[in-house]
Scaffold this motif. Structure first.
Motif, PDB file in Angstrom:
ATOM      1  N   UNK A  95     -10.234 -28.357  19.577  1.00 50.97           N
ATOM      2  CA  UNK A  95     -11.663 -28.315  19.879  1.00 50.97           C
ATOM      3  C   UNK A  95     -11.904 -27.957  21.340  1.00 50.97           C
ATOM      4  N   UNK A  96     -13.054 -27.394  21.656  1.00 53.53           N
ATOM      5  CA  UNK A  96     -13.360 -27.065  23.060  1.00 53.53           C
ATOM      6  C   UNK A  96     -13.378 -28.288  23.975  1.00 53.53           C
ATOM      7  N   UNK A  97     -13.593 -29.467  23.418  1.00 52.90           N
ATOM      8  CA  UNK A  97     -13.601 -30.688  24.236  1.00 52.90           C
ATOM      9  C   UNK A  97     -12.198 -31.100  24.684  1.00 52.90           C
ATOM     10  N   UNK A 152     -18.188 -35.442  10.058  1.00 54.37           N
ATOM     11  CA  UNK A 152     -19.215 -34.795  10.885  1.00 54.37           C
ATOM     12  C   UNK A 152     -20.315 -35.776  11.249  1.00 54.37           C
ATOM     13  N   UNK A 153     -20.685 -36.655  10.321  1.00 54.86           N
ATOM     14  CA  UNK A 153     -21.713 -37.645  10.633  1.00 54.86           C
ATOM     15  C   UNK A 153     -21.223 -38.617  11.717  1.00 54.86           C
ATOM     16  N   UNK A 154     -19.936 -38.964  11.679  1.00 56.44           N
ATOM     17  CA  UNK A 154     -19.376 -39.854  12.705  1.00 56.44           C
ATOM     18  C   UNK A 154     -19.430 -39.195  14.078  1.00 56.44           C
ATOM     19  N   UNK A 159     -22.013 -38.967  19.225  1.00 56.72           N
ATOM     20  CA  UNK A 159     -22.227 -37.951  20.267  1.00 56.72           C
ATOM     21  C   UNK A 159     -20.905 -37.619  20.974  1.00 56.72           C
ATOM     22  N   UNK A 160     -19.861 -37.407  20.167  1.00 54.56           N
ATOM     23  CA  UNK A 160     -18.532 -37.135  20.709  1.00 54.56           C
ATOM     24  C   UNK A 160     -18.293 -35.650  20.925  1.00 54.56           C
ATOM     25  N   UNK A 165     -19.884 -27.152  18.956  1.00 52.22           N
ATOM     26  CA  UNK A 165     -18.684 -27.543  18.194  1.00 52.22           C
ATOM     27  C   UNK A 165     -19.073 -28.062  16.818  1.00 52.22           C
ATOM     28  N   UNK A 166     -20.130 -28.847  16.740  1.00 49.78           N
ATOM     29  CA  UNK A 166     -20.576 -29.351  15.447  1.00 49.78           C
ATOM     30  C   UNK A 166     -21.023 -28.222  14.531  1.00 49.78           C
ATOM     31  N   UNK A 167     -21.681 -27.225  15.097  1.00 54.28           N
ATOM     32  CA  UNK A 167     -22.090 -26.087  14.286  1.00 54.28           C
ATOM     33  C   UNK A 167     -20.879 -25.320  13.770  1.00 54.28           C
TER      34      UNK A 167
END
Length: 598
Positions: A95-97, A152-154, A159-160, A165-167
């Motif tokens: 992930x980008x994070x 995804x809901x978690x 707000x992690x 990224x979510x999209x």
């Protein structure tokens, strides 16, 4: 009208048709922050960034899970894909994070232990934290759609992750992690027909090598074969690298050929089949041949710096072939060295080791082990039991000096000493007189402490106030009356002769076992240098210089471990012969004087 927004599903057979909507509204629209809605735009051109760590394997389905390991997907652009769901699949998504996200599969079993299809687990970070955190379960779920929605809901609730990224993650997890990927499906079908070496770490593990050869890692009879395969170097011009799915690929530098097959895979596969059908002696013969062949191969490469065949390395390897550990069975080293020479002579004459020599070596080593256990049992059990029984009588002053009995036919002198090798009870003066020369000079005595008052009875108590050792009668009738009032309050300490005897018994036992081991091994040219002990053994390096190796600790030294050094020649044989008797005589005399003084 909600159904009209979704594409129609094609007919399916034997599989599940999985369709996934957007993350926030499963009916095809997204609620904006202003309260209005717009039609969801499907992701047609979708780029994946997954990395397959382990492809896993295709599942041979049981009757209770028919069709549960196949999938049939219809994308929003009406393109239909199908394939197999592997077991043991592991893929990561960076992930980008800066944290990786993992998806893993395994076989799901119901409460009765019956296989019931695949199940999935999603983790993230290098510590592989389960997402979403399980309440009472393990985080595994058989419904990937529901699991991915909860993941995804978690992330959104905590707000992690960022909105971008979510999209990106708002897509089919089969596509995101590479299960619905052409490379993955082709690799699974290829792995079903051709084996491949996996390597999830920096180097392949023992279990990975075992799986490559289709050998049970827990089979002790095949452990040597797996280790030999893992230690075999690639021939020139072959090299290896880790490819997609942690598969080790082999490339030939001169032609550019790339393959999953190890250059020596066919040889070790045939050796595996032979080991399954052959007898133990025949397998041992092959292993000895390979040992000598490897020595000849290294001799060609290192012509000038080649170590002799009779070296600690090859002696240890030959012991491993016959199933012995020289760290705890050092008494076998001499015969293993002799048998290694026999095998080398046969190999150079016929390029093969005789099966009769292998059987003879097994018999010799088994005989040596039986002799060693017999001697150990004699000195640790029988002698210890007999001596322990007599030790109480000796400490109570009930034993008399056998030398005075023979000389005067009287039994008036109490024995205060017991020779662990002569098995005689003696007074201190008689022991010193009988053990001051010859082989008796090196005997291990067990001396009692004489009473400080009467000097005839063994001391049983030690006064902590005056630091004197006395027998029971002298302590009660004489010594207590001489103590001041505060000294009488100190309780005397009981002298434990059993603990002292244990230390002396170890010395006598080790000396006797070393002597018997030397005699059991037969006549030798140089007994002192050939058999030092069960731990230190002599060898010669490539220049012909002698050194000594300890198989228990792995230490090496040039100087003999038994030689007494001096200022002129450290470890010279002449100085050793002159110094050892004087040293033993001085130690024996000093011990006798100490006992008499006490």
């Amino acid at each position: 009208w909600l159904k009209a927004l979704q594409p129609q599903s094609p007919p399916t057979s034997g599989g599940a048709c999985m369709q996934r909507g957007p993350r926030r509204n499963s009916v095809g629209s997204v609620v904006t922050s202003f309260g209005d809605s717009r039609e969801h735009e499907p992701k047609v051109n979708f780029e994946t960034h997954h990395k397959v760590i382990r492809f896993g394997a295709l599942r041979n389905e049981a009757p209770s899970e028919a069709g549960k390991y196949q999938f049939l997907h219809q994308r929003v652009d009406l393109v239909i894909t199908s394939g197999n769901i592997p077991v043991g699949f592991l893929s990561s998504l960076h992930l980008p994070e800066g944290q990786p996200l993992y998806l893993e599969t395994r076989v799901h079993h119901d409460m009765h232990g019956v296989p019931a299809g695949p199940e999935y687990q999603v983790t993230w970070k290098l510590e592989k934290e389960v997402i979403p955190p399980p309440g009472t379960g393990t985080g595994w779920a058989s419904d990937l759609d529901k699991l991915w929605t909860n993941v995804l809901a978690h992330f959104e609730r905590r707000n992690l992750l960022s909105e971008e990224t979510l999209d990106y993650l708002d897509a089919d997890p089969f596509v995101l992690f590479g299960i619905d990927d052409k490379i993955t499906q082709e690799a699974l079908h290829k792995l079903e027909k051709k084996p491949a070496l996996m390597c999830e770490g920096s180097v392949p593990s023992f279990e990975e090598w075992s799986n490559y050869l289709r050998i049970n890692p827990m089979d002790p009879t095949m452990k040597w074969l797996v280790q030999a395969f893992a230690e075999t170097e690639l021939p020139k011009p072959w090299t290896s690298y880790k490819g997609v799915g942690s598969i080790v690929c082999y490339i030939r530098s001169d032609t550019g050929q790339v393959t999953w097959k190890h250059p020596f895979y066919d040889y070790f596969r045939q050796l595996r089949d032979f080991s399954v059908q052959a007898s133990v002696e025949e397998v041992t013969q092959v292993r000895v041949n390979r040992l000598l062949w490897s020595y000849e191969a290294t001799r060609v490469e290192t012509e000038h710096d080649q170590q002799p065949l009779v070296s600690p390395e090859y002696v240890q390897r030959l012991a491993d072939i016959f199933g012995y550990s020289l760290k705890s069975q050092g008494y076998l080293v001499r015969n293993i060295k002799a048998q290694l020479k026999v095998f080398a002579r046969s190999y150079r004459e016929k390029q093969d080791v005789d099966l009769a020599d292998v059987a003879t070596c097994c018999e010799i080593l088994e005989r040596d082990v039986a002799k060693f256990h017999e001697m150990t049992d004699h000195w640790t059990n029988k002698v210890n039991e007999d001596t322990t029984f007599e030790l109480k009588d000796l400490a109570d002053g009930l034993k008399t000096c056998v030398n005075h009995e023979v000389a005067t036919n009287l039994c008036t002198v109490v024995a205060l000493c017991f020779c662990l090798e002569c098995k005689d009870y003696l007074c201190l003066n008689c022991y010193t007189a009988l053990h001051n020369k010859g082989a008796r000079l090196e005997h291990a005595p067990f001396r009692l402490v004489p009473c400080a008052f009467c000097m005839t009875m063994p001391a049983k108590l030690h006064c902590t106030f005056t630091d004197k050792s006395l027998c029971h009668e002298c302590y009660a009738m004489k010594h207590v009356k001489m103590l001041p009032a505060d000294g009488r309050e100190n309780q005397p300490r009981r002298i434990d002769y059993l603990q002292q005897y244990s230390r002396y018994a170890v010395v006598a036992r080790d000396r006797h076992l070393a002597a018997l081991s030397t005699l059991a091994l037969g006549e030798i040219d140089d007994p002192y240098n050939s058999v030092l002990s069960t731990e230190w053994h002599p060898f010669y390096d490539s220049r012909g210089v002698k050194y000594y190796h300890n198989f228990s600790t792995g230490e090496r030294m040039r100087q003999s471990p038994r030689r007494v050094p001096n200022t002129e020649d450290r470890g010279g044989p002449e100085d050793m012969a002159a110094a050892l008797p004087n040293f033993a005589k001085t130690a024996n005399t000093t011990g006798a004087k100490t006992a008499n003084t006490t």
